[in-house]
Design a protein around this motif. Structure first.
Motif, mmCIF file in Angstrom:
data_model
loop_
_atom_site.group_PDB
_atom_site.id
_atom_site.type_symbol
_atom_site.label_atom_id
_atom_site.label_comp_id
_atom_site.label_asym_id
_atom_site.label_seq_id
_atom_site.Cartn_x
_atom_site.Cartn_y
_atom_site.Cartn_z
ATOM 1 N N THR A 17 -12.978 15.007 3.564
ATOM 2 C CA THR A 17 -11.826 15.211 2.688
ATOM 3 C C THR A 17 -11.412 13.844 2.165
ATOM 4 N N VAL A 18 -11.353 13.714 0.850
ATOM 5 C CA VAL A 18 -11.043 12.433 0.225
ATOM 6 C C VAL A 18 -9.654 12.503 -0.393
ATOM 7 N N HIS A 19 -8.801 11.568 -0.010
ATOM 8 C CA HIS A 19 -7.464 11.436 -0.581
ATOM 9 C C HIS A 19 -7.473 10.244 -1.521
ATOM 10 N N VAL A 20 -6.817 10.367 -2.659
ATOM 11 C CA VAL A 20 -6.707 9.258 -3.605
ATOM 12 C C VAL A 20 -5.249 8.827 -3.673
ATOM 13 N N ALA A 21 -5.033 7.540 -3.495
ATOM 14 C CA ALA A 21 -3.690 6.962 -3.589
ATOM 15 C C ALA A 21 -3.685 5.931 -4.708
ATOM 16 N N LYS A 22 -2.549 5.802 -5.362
ATOM 17 C CA LYS A 22 -2.393 4.849 -6.465
ATOM 18 C C LYS A 22 -1.679 3.601 -5.963
ATOM 19 N N LEU A 23 -2.255 2.441 -6.266
ATOM 20 C CA LEU A 23 -1.638 1.156 -5.934
ATOM 21 C C LEU A 23 -1.180 0.484 -7.206
ATOM 22 N N SER A 24 0.033 -0.039 -7.197
ATOM 23 C CA SER A 24 0.531 -0.809 -8.331
ATOM 24 C C SER A 24 0.682 -2.260 -7.890
ATOM 25 N N VAL A 25 -0.122 -3.116 -8.491
ATOM 26 C CA VAL A 25 -0.122 -4.536 -8.180
ATOM 27 C C VAL A 25 0.044 -5.277 -9.494
ATOM 28 N N GLU A 26 0.917 -6.261 -9.508
ATOM 29 C CA GLU A 26 1.085 -7.067 -10.710
ATOM 30 C C GLU A 26 -0.002 -8.133 -10.704
ATOM 31 N N LYS A 27 -1.092 -7.861 -11.417
ATOM 32 C CA LYS A 27 -2.282 -8.699 -11.347
ATOM 33 C C LYS A 27 -2.063 -10.130 -11.835
ATOM 34 N N ASP A 28 -1.149 -10.331 -12.757
ATOM 35 C CA ASP A 28 -0.951 -11.666 -13.321
ATOM 36 C C ASP A 28 0.146 -12.462 -12.622
ATOM 37 N N ALA A 29 0.806 -11.867 -11.649
ATOM 38 C CA ALA A 29 1.895 -12.571 -10.956
ATOM 39 C C ALA A 29 1.321 -13.657 -10.053
ATOM 40 N N PRO A 30 1.852 -14.868 -10.122
ATOM 41 C CA PRO A 30 1.358 -15.932 -9.238
ATOM 42 C C PRO A 30 1.666 -15.656 -7.769
ATOM 43 N N VAL A 31 2.755 -14.966 -7.519
ATOM 44 C CA VAL A 31 3.115 -14.541 -6.165
ATOM 45 C C VAL A 31 3.488 -13.065 -6.255
ATOM 46 N N GLN A 32 2.927 -12.266 -5.364
ATOM 47 C CA GLN A 32 3.150 -10.825 -5.417
ATOM 48 C C GLN A 32 4.342 -10.454 -4.544
ATOM 49 N N PRO A 33 5.472 -10.088 -5.145
ATOM 50 C CA PRO A 33 6.642 -9.764 -4.336
ATOM 51 C C PRO A 33 6.513 -8.443 -3.584
ATOM 52 N N HIS A 34 5.859 -7.454 -4.203
ATOM 53 C CA HIS A 34 5.818 -6.134 -3.584
ATOM 54 C C HIS A 34 4.666 -5.321 -4.176
ATOM 55 N N VAL A 35 3.913 -4.688 -3.317
ATOM 56 C CA VAL A 35 2.853 -3.781 -3.733
ATOM 57 C C VAL A 35 3.382 -2.368 -3.539
#
Length: 167
Positions: free
Chosen positions: A62-80
């Protein structure tokens, strides 16, 4: 930078690479009943959905798909941020993106899952560039490509343009 774009993958080649990656994921995880494919929005999510279809066609996982939102251009990632993540104890997850550039996006994206107690985390990308700045390795890749730091890869997964280009 190159003056024009050079197509490196067309629609049938992308579909073939996805199918092969699905078989590899299944081979390495055949004992599992469930697996999570966490796709980095937007193209990683589309690739995750394609992998889900292929894995479920060849296995009983059984395969579950989850969506990740990452700010790819941010020099520091505050929150995923992630959505549609199933409640599974000791889960196995494959983090999916379209292109592995520096490895920064993958490192940012892995952080919340390390804190959630994942049993096993793997990575998958459609195109893996050979040079990275961060110590991330790719478990499943459609295409390995040596590029210069000035070159870029663009993956298009729309109805009108299903291709990958080097420019």
């Amino acid at each position: 930078m190159l003056k024009g774009k050079k197509q490196i993958l067309d629609k049938s080649q992308i579909e073939q690479k996805i199918r092969r990656m699905a078989y590899e994921i299944y081979e390495q995880n055949h004992e599992l009943k469930e697996i999570i494919l966490a796709g980095v929005a937007e193209n990683g999510l589309k690739i995750s959905s394609m992998l889900k279809k292929e894995i479920e066609a060849i296995s009983k996982i059984t395969v579950h798909v989850a969506k990740l939102s990452v700010e790819k251009d941010a020099p520091v990632q505050p929150h995923v941020e992630f959505s549609d993540f199933p409640k599974i104890e000791q889960f196995t997850m494959v983090l999916v993106d379209d292109v592995m550039n520096s490895g920064r996006t993958m490192i940012y994206a892995l952080d919340p899952f390390l804190k959630m107690g994942a049993k096993k985390i793997q990575t998958a990308v459609l195109v893996n560039r050979s040079h990275k700045r961060y110590p991330i390795s790719v478990d499943y890749k459609g295409l390995e490509l040596a590029t210069t730091i000035q070159e870029h890869i663009q993956v298009n997964l729309t109805d009108s343009d299903f291709s990958a280009h080097l420019y």
